[in-house]
Design a protein around this motif. Structure first.
Motif, mmCIF file in Angstrom:
data_model
loop_
_atom_site.group_PDB
_atom_site.id
_atom_site.type_symbol
_atom_site.label_atom_id
_atom_site.label_comp_id
_atom_site.label_asym_id
_atom_site.label_seq_id
_atom_site.Cartn_x
_atom_site.Cartn_y
_atom_site.Cartn_z
ATOM 1 N N LYS A 5 28.798 7.564 6.281
ATOM 2 C CA LYS A 5 29.957 6.676 6.151
ATOM 3 C C LYS A 5 30.827 6.838 7.381
ATOM 4 N N LYS A 6 31.073 5.728 8.068
ATOM 5 C CA LYS A 6 31.908 5.793 9.272
ATOM 6 C C LYS A 6 33.241 5.102 9.002
ATOM 7 N N PHE A 7 34.341 5.781 9.314
ATOM 8 C CA PHE A 7 35.665 5.185 9.157
ATOM 9 C C PHE A 7 36.282 4.969 10.526
ATOM 10 N N ARG A 149 34.106 2.452 24.579
ATOM 11 C CA ARG A 149 35.025 2.061 23.512
ATOM 12 C C ARG A 149 34.260 1.492 22.325
ATOM 13 N N GLY A 150 34.690 1.893 21.149
ATOM 14 C CA GLY A 150 34.019 1.424 19.933
ATOM 15 C C GLY A 150 32.760 2.201 19.608
ATOM 16 N N GLY A 151 32.505 3.281 20.357
ATOM 17 C CA GLY A 151 31.221 3.988 20.263
ATOM 18 C C GLY A 151 30.982 4.792 18.995
ATOM 19 N N SER A 152 32.006 4.941 18.145
ATOM 20 C CA SER A 152 31.777 5.716 16.912
ATOM 21 C C SER A 152 30.749 5.041 15.998
ATOM 22 N N ASP A 153 30.677 3.726 16.047
ATOM 23 C CA ASP A 153 29.657 3.018 15.245
ATOM 24 C C ASP A 153 28.274 3.508 15.650
ATOM 25 N N THR A 154 28.082 3.689 16.954
ATOM 26 C CA THR A 154 26.782 4.118 17.468
ATOM 27 C C THR A 154 26.474 5.557 17.019
ATOM 28 N N ALA A 207 32.145 -9.788 19.692
ATOM 29 C CA ALA A 207 32.596 -9.541 18.314
ATOM 30 C C ALA A 207 32.730 -8.036 18.108
ATOM 31 N N GLY A 208 33.951 -7.525 18.292
ATOM 32 C CA GLY A 208 34.184 -6.073 18.337
ATOM 33 C C GLY A 208 34.014 -5.363 17.018
ATOM 34 N N VAL A 209 33.631 -6.077 15.975
ATOM 35 C CA VAL A 209 33.525 -5.441 14.662
ATOM 36 C C VAL A 209 32.432 -4.362 14.643
HETATM 37 MG MG MG Z 1 35.212 -0.318 16.190
#
Ligand code: MG
Ligand code: ADP
Ligand code: ASP
Length: 403
Positions: A5-7, A149-154, A207-209
């Motif tokens: 689970k990623k927050f 940036r946004g790399g936590s999803d990865t 789409a930065g989501v």
């Molecule tokens: Mg993000």
């Protein structure tokens, strides 16, 4: 069952949000599931850290910047472990260094190479919830690196892949993946499902989501990916290989402001010019997109292309450096106040006229197109930044994507 689970930042921005995420995970833990949590820095902390660095030095060394930025995630994972302890639920926080998550050497935009699983598996076998810093890893010099940036999803998807998790849930501040950024197009509708390929295009086109490398990895390792809100219980969007519904003509509209257009006017019209140009740029790690070459006239031709905004200066310098030899030209023009607007949809392959409808939508609102590029499942146009909102809304309603 093992769930990752990623927050994201908003989902852990204060005590209340952290406790709400903790309660959500606790419920699942008590059902008997194993839980790995990946966290972003709290709220806008990454931006704040960047500002602090730039305030001291407008050009901070990249190594030190990564050292600084990784503290954002370290704060959130430790606070969450402290929160679990207050509920007497066994949990442990770990950084990218402790796992370790090995990455390439390039600070600021490193890629994950290998993730060790022993420590996480050991903690899970002791029925602990494992809370891991997103966005960071360690390179061969034992230095901290970040993934962009946004790399936590990865980070989350990569962990789900190596641990063989049953699913990876991305909790964010919207209910799922929408047909357009709901902040720009108010009546965008939520998609219940989307294919990896479509999501990858949308993420890559702004789409930065979701981080585009997260989608790439989910596809490669067949990770069940779910995007949903941390603020409510609504069903989210499932990202997977095949979707059961009939493929929509267009599944989404995306925009990207991080772009500059470079036009090189009056290059010599002879073999090897494009080769020389793009080879020099590649040698300087400049990623090029949307290439356009004009028809030759009077022994000259023009080539224009786009790069990310931060690469505009180095691109021009590189071309100028070779301006007396292989890259003689009359003029180099740079445009910064532009943006890419794209439509994506797997149904496009079999339906002619989709591009025409997009161009018609732009014509209806009097927006001029500066450049066009297409692939099997996407059409991208370059337009003036000031027209992005109008263009997105016009295109969105042309394809009747409203909720
Ligand atoms: Mg993000
Ligand atoms: P997090 O901090 O949880 O990772 P992000 O800000 O990175 O959150 O991503 C969520 C945001 O992405 C949303 O608030 C929304 O404005 C934006 N976004 C852009 N395009 C889309 C889209 N097609 N669907 C949903 N959200 C989108
Ligand atoms: N904290 C990092 C960022 O703001 C990584 C992430 O949130 O995914 O970009």
């Amino acid at each position: 069952m093992l769930v990752v689970k990623k927050f994201g930042g908003t989902s852990v921005e204060n005590k209340e949000r952290i406790m709400s995420a903790v309660n959500r995970c606790a419920e699942e833990y008590h059902k008997g599931n194993d839980i790995v949590i990946v966290l972003s820095a709290m709220g806008k902390q990454t931006d704040r850290l960047l500002e602090m660095a730039q305030d001291i030095n407008p050009n901070p060394p990249k190594r030190e910047l990564d050292m600084l930025l990784t503290t954002g995630e370290q704060t959130s994972v430790s606070l969450m472990a402290i929160a679990f302890a207050s509920l007497k639920i066994p949990a442990v926080s770990l950084t990218g260094f402790q796992i370790p998550m090995h990455t390439t050497t390039n600070y600021g935009n490193a890629r994950l190479k290998k993730i060790e699983t022993e420590r996480v598996e050991y903690e899970l076998s002791n029925r602990k919830i494992v809370i891991i810093t997103g966005f960071q890893g360690v390179n061969k010099y034992d230095d901290y690196t970040t993934l962009g940036r946004g790399g936590s999803d990865t980070t989350a998807v990569a962990l789900a892949a190596v641990l063989g998790a049953d699913r990876c849930e991305i909790y964010t501040d919207v209910d799922g993946v929408y047909t357009a950024d709901p902040r720009i197009v108010k009546n965008a509708s939520k998609l219940s499902q989307i294919t990896y390929d479509e999501m990858l295009e949308l993420a890559s086109l702004g789409a930065g989501v979701l981080h585009n490398r997260a989608v790439e990895m989910a596809k490669r390792y067949n990770v069940q990916l779910i995007v949903r809100s941390s603020l409510n219980e609504n069903e989210g969007t499932i990202v997977k290989e095949e979707i059961v519904m009939e493929k929509m003509l267009v599944s989404g509209v995306a925009c990207d402001y991080d772009v500059a257009q470079i036009a090189i006017i009056g290059l010599e019209d002879q073999p090897g010019v494009a080769f020389s140009l793009f080879r020099h740029l590649a040698n300087h790690h400049v990623n090029v997109d949307m290439i356009l070459q004009s028809v030759g006239r009077n022994g000259t031709k023009d080539i224009s292309f786009t790069v990310t905004a931060d690469m505009a200066d180095i691109t021009v310098e590189t071309i100028k450096r070779h301006g007396n030899s292989s890259l003689k030209c009359h003029e180099i023009k740079v445009e910064n106040d532009i943006a890419k607007v794209s439509i994506v949809g797997a149904g496009m392959i079999t339906n002619p006229g989709v591009a025409a409808s997009m161009f018609e939508a732009l014509y209806d609102v009097n927006v001029n197109i500066k450049q066009i590029s297409t692939s099997e499942i996407r059409v991208t146009v370059l337009i003036d930044q000031q027209h992005v909102n109008t263009a997105m809304n016009a295109i969105h309603s042309k394809f009747e994507l409203e909720s």
